[in-house]
Design an enzyme around this catalytic site. Structure first.
Site, PDB file in Angstrom:
ATOM      1  CB  SER A 168       2.708   3.917  -1.067  1.00  0.00           C
ATOM      2  OG  SER A 168       1.753   3.499  -2.019  1.00  0.00           O
ATOM      3  CG  HIS A 195       2.035   0.086  -1.152  1.00  0.00           C
ATOM      4  ND1 HIS A 195       1.265   1.055  -0.576  1.00  0.00           N
ATOM      5  CD2 HIS A 195       2.251  -0.831  -0.177  1.00  0.00           C
ATOM      6  CE1 HIS A 195       1.024   0.753   0.694  1.00  0.00           C
ATOM      7  NE2 HIS A 195       1.624  -0.385   0.951  1.00  0.00           N
ATOM      8  CG  ASP A 212       0.552  -0.581   4.469  1.00  0.00           C
ATOM      9  OD1 ASP A 212       0.455  -1.109   5.599  1.00  0.00           O
ATOM     10  OD2 ASP A 212       1.176  -1.102   3.532  1.00  0.00           O
TER      11      ASP A 212
END
Length: 197
Positions: free
Chosen positions: A21, A48, A141
């Protein structure tokens, strides 16, 4: 859990799944430094991205790598030697027949694509022939998906949170499970290059 890559380390992956991310573009560019064909494994990445924006990831990485780089598309086969990115706005899954599928299911931990969705599908489809790396990021995540891969017999590695630009994601994985390796980017690069050549 090892914090150094043994000199005799060997693992032959069919697919390498990578999640990242915030700070992920820089981390991935570092991982791929020196990577050149031929490769025996495919690399599948969820990074992401803000939903609703076009992704330039394929352009950015294709300019810097001597490998085929593309966005994953539904029903397309996962091909060895290729690097695939999840398209923005869709969850990316790998199926048992080694093809991709996309999902519009709700975001996971505010993310779509979600790393957990990719990792969990890979754990089910690939199992012990899978390697997974979880890198820098500002949410949690990927932690559950990485644990699922570990339970399925796949190889798991996490970027050392002390080195990560955003340590939340790798730290969450370490709280949930004990991966095979916790390494700085230089160590992860050596691991990646070993498992896909």
């Amino acid at each position: 859990m090892k914090r150094e890559l043994p000199a005799d380390f060997a693992f032959a992956a069919e697919i390498v799944a990578i999640g990242a991310s915030a700070g992920g573009v820089e981390a991935l560019l570092s991982l791929f430094t020196g990577l050149a064909p031929p490769l025996r494994a495919a690399v599948v990445i969820v990074l992401h991205l803000p939903e609703g924006q076009d992704s330039r990831l394929v352009d950015v990485f294709a300019l810097r790598l001597r490998l085929p780089v593309q966005e994953a598309s539904p029903h397309a086969p996962v091909q060895a030697g290729h690097i695939y990115f999840a398209p923005p706005g869709y969850h990316l899954l790998v199926e048992a027949d080694r093809s991709f599928s996309l999902s519009c299911d709700p975001p996971v931990l505010f993310s779509r694509p979600a790393i957990d969705v990719l990792f969990e599908s890979c754990a089910e489809a690939i199992g012990e022939n899978l390697a997974a790396l979880l890198l820098t990021g500002a949410n949690e995540d990927g932690a559950e998906g990485l644990a699922r891969i570990h339970a399925a017999g796949g190889l798991t590695a996490v970027q050392d949170p002390d080195e990560a630009a955003h340590p939340t994601m790798p730290a969450a994985a370490l709280r949930l499970d004990e991966p095979d390796f916790v390494l700085p980017l230089a160590g992860l690069r050596s691991l990646l290059h070993t498992v896909i050549r």
